[in-house]
Design a protein around this motif. Structure first.
Motif, short mmCIF file in Angstrom:
data_model
loop_
_atom_site.label_atom_id
_atom_site.label_comp_id
_atom_site.label_asym_id
_atom_site.label_seq_id
_atom_site.Cartn_x
_atom_site.Cartn_y
_atom_site.Cartn_z
N UNK A 155 0.79 -1.24 0.00
CA UNK A 155 0.00 0.00 0.00
C UNK A 155 0.83 1.29 0.00
N UNK A 156 1.86 1.40 0.81
CA UNK A 156 2.59 2.68 0.85
C UNK A 156 3.24 3.05 -0.48
N UNK A 157 3.46 2.08 -1.33
CA UNK A 157 4.21 2.39 -2.56
C UNK A 157 3.35 2.31 -3.81
N UNK A 158 2.05 2.15 -3.65
CA UNK A 158 1.18 2.01 -4.82
C UNK A 158 1.21 3.31 -5.64
N UNK A 159 1.03 3.15 -6.97
CA UNK A 159 1.04 4.34 -7.84
C UNK A 159 -0.37 4.91 -7.95
N UNK A 160 -1.36 4.01 -8.09
CA UNK A 160 -2.74 4.49 -8.16
C UNK A 160 -3.35 4.47 -6.76
N UNK A 161 -3.58 5.66 -6.24
CA UNK A 161 -4.06 5.76 -4.86
C UNK A 161 -5.34 4.95 -4.64
N UNK A 162 -5.33 4.16 -3.62
CA UNK A 162 -6.54 3.42 -3.28
C UNK A 162 -6.63 2.04 -3.90
N UNK A 163 -5.74 1.73 -4.81
CA UNK A 163 -5.85 0.46 -5.51
C UNK A 163 -5.67 -0.74 -4.57
N UNK A 164 -4.69 -0.66 -3.71
CA UNK A 164 -4.41 -1.79 -2.82
C UNK A 164 -5.62 -2.10 -1.94
N UNK A 196 0.52 -8.77 -6.29
CA UNK A 196 1.84 -8.52 -6.87
C UNK A 196 1.76 -7.73 -8.17
N UNK A 197 0.56 -7.75 -8.77
CA UNK A 197 0.45 -7.03 -10.04
C UNK A 197 0.08 -5.55 -9.84
N UNK A 198 -0.08 -5.14 -8.60
CA UNK A 198 -0.35 -3.72 -8.36
C UNK A 198 0.90 -2.91 -8.66
N UNK A 199 0.79 -1.93 -9.55
CA UNK A 199 1.99 -1.14 -9.87
C UNK A 199 2.45 -0.31 -8.68
N UNK A 200 3.74 -0.39 -8.39
CA UNK A 200 4.29 0.37 -7.25
C UNK A 200 5.52 1.15 -7.69
N UNK A 201 5.84 2.14 -6.91
CA UNK A 201 7.04 2.91 -7.25
C UNK A 201 8.24 2.37 -6.48
#
Ligand code: SF4
Ligand code: SF4
Lengths: 383, 333
Positions: A155-164, A196-201
């Protein structure tokens, strides 16, 4: 039997438990302001917040048609062990004579009563089936906890807010439908992929902030009462880990002592550096986890406690000392029905800022706890 | 060597025992005295803000004690009756003090009281640390404890004969002992059971001297200390399970005992601001009083409670009891 239960943390697990025992489950609604208001209205004024919340939950579950409420009695020298009787008392005085409250006390306190309760909720399901399903449930909890821990790291590194959070909700829905062990393992793998497929920075290791959450079990586990603190922190770019997960709780409390993981005993030992004997509730564990989180490289601690919680007040008394000696900032947040979300947010944000500055070496300061500041500012004499 | 015994918490119950013990061992005992504004302020400043008043007051007495003596006595009460315990704050008391009172480390003497069934807490096992720290022989300790126990039992028998704790403490200090039994008030118009922990009922900052005020209104007083422990527990028999805290059980059990006592006209529960266990004790007392049909009220003093207001409330309660009693008597029931 139309069964319901207190709302705390991963309620789908309790739901599953009663489904496996072939009960009709009345899902208690997630606690809201109304739940709180109901609980406050019908509980003794000076009861702790978990007791009030659970009272409110019972009343809402009864509105939805629940006839049987199942809860654990709790052991150890604190009020939790008496919740059941207090609740029963209140329900009776409100005239709910047709509602049954089943309280599970530690078996060693009263084997007979324990066995009677087991028989009641076993609901005639044959033993081999029960055992098989309970084992499935055990794994179910384990897998769900594993996924939740992943959520807290992504969650802390997700690119699209709220996705996780959205994916996590989907995961819980999927888990809700699981019926067999085979399904469980399959769904688990799917869910893992989803996460794992959630895009993160990419974030540099030295810029990562990790916060451990410790404290009393109900306010740590139940997000509706702690304002979703894990999500708040995640959205601020902070990795979180709780001191308590259901799977570990089961291992610590329901699995025979000899088979328990060493971890539990180690935590207790660490805690006893500051609180010499077990004093009830989770105070010694709380202290143990603070030290443990520090040793594992965490940057800060948030201590959650119900307002006026007896054992956690002992912890709170020690926090300035621990914070200094162990060298880790600690923010202690007492929660009651008057706690406002805005106020809480400001304190958490300020705390995270401090942690970032500290990590960058801009400040060496160990957090002066806000409750202490309050006490100093007001110099209130409360008698 | 000077040792201070903080005049707070279970001081009110165990002072004769501890005082005798330490004197016999050759200590000079410093009593930190009744709570005053200064002690209260010191305690409130050091303690965490949300903790109950009795712990704040105790903290203040410890600070006072550290100023006046070499050591301060801060026992850790875990249990005196199986399977119960004490309130978590008693169990963690020395930890709380070490966390909040600067300079207390190494100067507080904290035996652990963890007994199966021993309300008289005079077994040598408990005070073993005194031999370790101060080099007394076990024989010296045993002899001192024997004396201390005798004194405590005598003190307790005064309580059971109807003296309130503060009066019994005075009898101990003045060595008037049984002579003081003459001073038990028996001729009041009504009788009230004033229920609450000793450190609440007898600390004037917590209870505003409720007992003295009631006596001035011509009321006979009963308290939980007057009910021997086994009788208190006898009255709890119908509970599915007891409270976790020994003194809470004794207060509750005594309450139930007094509810059955035809001499007692009403109950007052004295409780401190921020007390957790009393949330439950109070609830049960209220519930049981309703069933028994005896008037019940709760007294909780906070910083907004004015003395005048409290007297008005007490008067109203006492008047009501007197009227009720009068009605009963005149109807010949
Ligand atoms: S541990 Fe805290 S919240 Fe739990 S029963 Fe005790 S006082 Fe209440
Ligand atoms: S029993 Fe109540 S008043 Fe006494 S220490 Fe515990 S919380 Fe405080």
């Amino acid at each position: 039997m139309k069964v319901s239960f207190p709302y705390m943390g991963s309620t789908i697990v309790y739901k599953k438990l009663f489904e496996f025992l072939e009960h009709e489950v009345i899902m208690p609604p997630k606690p809201t302001q109304r739940t709180m208001d109901l609980g406050v209205k019908y509980s003794p004024e000076f009861a702790c917040i978990p007791l009030k919340m659970v009272m409110g939950t019972y009343l809402e579950a009864i509105e939805k048609g629940a006839k049987v409420l199942v809860t654990s009695g709790g052991h150890g020298p604190c009020r939790a062990g008496f919740y059941g009787d207090t609740h029963r008392n209140i329900l009776k005085s409100l005239g709910y004579d047709d509602v049954e409250l089943i309280i599970f006390d530690a078996p060693q306190d009263n084997w007979k009563a324990f066995w009677r309760n087991v028989q009641k909720i076993r609901n005639g399901v044959p033993w081999p089936k029960v055992i098989n399903r309970m084992y499935t449930l055990y794994r179910f909890v384990q897998k769900l906890d594993e996924l939740e821990k992943m959520v807290q790291k992504i969650r802390p590194y997700e690119i699209n807010k709220g996705q996780t959070t959205q994916v996590w909700n989907e995961i819980q829905e999927k888990f809700d439908k699981i019926k067999t062990r085979k399904e469980l393992y399959k769904v688990y793998e799917e869910c893992k992929k989803m996460l794992l497929s959630i895009p993160t920075k990419e974030v540099d290791e030295k810029d990562k902030i990790r916060v451990g959450i410790v404290g009393e079990i109900y306010v740590v586990m139940e997000s509706s009462i702690n304002f979703g603190i894990e999500e708040i922190l995640g959205n601020l770019g902070v990795e979180v880990e709780r001191s308590l997960y259901l799977f570990e709780w089961i291992n610590d409390n329901l699995v025979p002592w000899a088979l328990r993981p060493k971890r539990f005993k180690e935590i207790i030992k660490k805690g006893q550096r500051y609180i010499k004997i077990l004093i009830g509730g989770h105070a010694v564990e709380t202290v143990g986890h603070i030290i443990d989180f520090k040793e594992r490289g965490f940057d800060g601690i948030i201590h959650l406690m119900p307002f006026a919680c007896l054992p956690e007040l002992v912890t709170q008394s020690l926090i300035p000392k621990i914070s200094k000696e162990v060298d880790i900032p600690i923010l202690s947040l007492p929660i009651d029905e008057q706690t406002g979300k805005a106020n809480m947010l400001t304190r958490i944000e300020a705390f995270v800022d401090l942690l970032r500055n500290r990590k960058k070496g801009r400040t060496k300061e160990v957090f002066v706890n806000e409750f202490q500041q309050h006490a100093d500012e007001e110099r209130v004499v409360v008698v | 060597m000077k040792i201070a015994i903080p005049h707070a918490l279970l001081y009110y119950y165990y002072f004769p025992l501890w005082d005798t013990l330490f004197r016999e061992l050759g200590f000079e005992v410093v009593d930190t005295g009744i709570t005053n504004k200064d002690i209260l302020d010191k305690g409130s400043k050091a303690a965490v803000s949300d903790i109950c008043a009795p712990i704040k007051i105790f903290t203040g007495h410890v600070i006072e004690g550290l100023e006046k003596a070499d050591y301060v006595f801060v026992p850790r009460f875990a249990r005196i009756k199986k399977p119960e315990y004490f309130c978590p704050k008693f169990m963690g008391l020395p930890d709380i003090i070490e966390g909040t009172v600067e300079g207390s480390s190494g100067r507080i003497i904290s035996p652990i009281i963890h007994e199966k069934n021993n309300e008289d807490i005079s077994s040598p096992k408990i005070y073993g640390i005194l031999t370790e720290i101060f080099g007394f022989s076990h024989r010296e300790l045993r002899l001192a404890l024997k004396k201390a126990e005798e004194v405590f039992l005598r003190f307790k028998s005064l309580l059971h004969s109807g003296l309130t704790c503060d009066k019994a403490l005075e009898s101990y200090r003045t060595q008037r002992w049984e002579e003081d039994l003459k001073r038990v008030k028996k001729d009041g118009e009504v009788t009230i059971a004033v229920l609450g922990y000793v450190y609440d009922v007898y600390d004037s900052f917590i209870s505003m001297d409720v007992i003295k005020k009631l006596e001035a209104m011509n009321v006979n007083i009963k308290t939980f200390e007057m009910v021997p422990t086994d009788i208190a527990y006898e009255n709890l028999r119908h509970y599915r399970k007891r409270l976790f805290w020994t003194f809470s059980n004794r207060v509750l059990g005594a309450g139930l005992f007094y509810l059955k006592d035809p001499e007692v006209d009403g109950l007052i529960h004295v409780t401190a601001f921020g007390c957790g266990p009393d949330a439950i004790v109070g609830r049960f007392l209220q519930y049981e009083s309703d069933i028994a049909g005896k008037p019940f009220t709760t007294l909780r003093v906070d910083e907004h409670t004015g003395e005048g207001h409290m007297i008005t409330r007490l008067e109203a309660f006492v008047d009501m009891l007197k009227r009720k009693k009068w009605a009963r008597v005149s109807h010949g029931i």
